[in-house]
Scaffold this active site. Sequence first.
Site, short mmCIF file in Angstrom:
data_model
loop_
_atom_site.label_atom_id
_atom_site.label_comp_id
_atom_site.label_asym_id
_atom_site.label_seq_id
_atom_site.Cartn_x
_atom_site.Cartn_y
_atom_site.Cartn_z
N ASP A 64 -55.92 18.58 -13.65
CA ASP A 64 -57.29 19.09 -13.57
C ASP A 64 -57.74 19.81 -14.83
OD1 ASP A 64 -55.48 21.20 -13.09
OD2 ASP A 64 -55.86 21.14 -10.94
N ASP A 133 -54.87 28.73 -0.51
CA ASP A 133 -55.64 28.05 0.54
C ASP A 133 -55.11 26.63 0.82
OD1 ASP A 133 -56.40 26.73 -1.76
OD2 ASP A 133 -58.55 27.13 -1.56
#
Length: 254
Positions: A64, A133
């Site tokens: 990313d 998360d």
Amino acid sequence: MEVIVRANPPQASVLGADYVEQLLTKKPKAVLGLATGRTPVRLYQELSRRPHLDFRQITTFNLDEYVGLPPEHPSSYHCFMQQNFFRPLEIQPHQWNIPDGQAADLEQECQEYEERIQASGGIDLQILGIGHDGHIGFNEPTSSLRSRTRVKTLTASTVEANRSEFPSGQEPPLHVLTMGVGTILEARQILLMAFGESKSEIVAKMIEGPLTAMVPASALQLHPKVTVILDEPAASRLTMLEYYRQVYDHKNER
Ligand code: F6R
């Protein structure tokens, strides 16, 4: 899923580096998928302490990059990779790939990134961390489990977690380009590391919880060759911990 627990991050990182070494010994032209963040830094350092390893023929693909940050920005993942991997291991520019978060057409950049992965023959070993998360890459909760490289919006909690990587007063970007969950699942082998008590809850959900887009890392349950290396605190909420230890201790008897 192979789950291995080590006393601390340094020991876990040495073992992680052993997995990379095994691959490079078998396949000098290996294609590595790389992560940024705190977790893999020691593994990268450990690789640079192994002078017998030859990285001259590898190709790398990062997971990313932030949208809008120039490569020379100190908080960009380009910059992180130069510092922590490319420079110490003398990886040349033609060997590495990172999505271009400044591309004029981001959709086209994502499509071309996928094509470059395909053209390289596909990723042999994908190194991953995990967000609190449950994100892998920056596939936040509710990401499609078949998603491909694309633009993602970060959750408020991930933006907060990223804040420490930015100079004070500078707002971290809200958008990133990230390989998709489907892209990651196509790697031939996956190595995920997680350290610290704060990761223990999400690690337990990833390994022992239901397969759900609310925990994108749980999609790794679908992959036939995943190794998860944890330190003791990160492993502390696993209900099957003794079983994982037993499997690993008896691995070479099969
Ligand atoms: C980084 C990445 C993220 C991180 C994750 C954990 O390229 O894709 O998924 O692996 O946010 O970050 P750390 O290791 O800093 O806890």
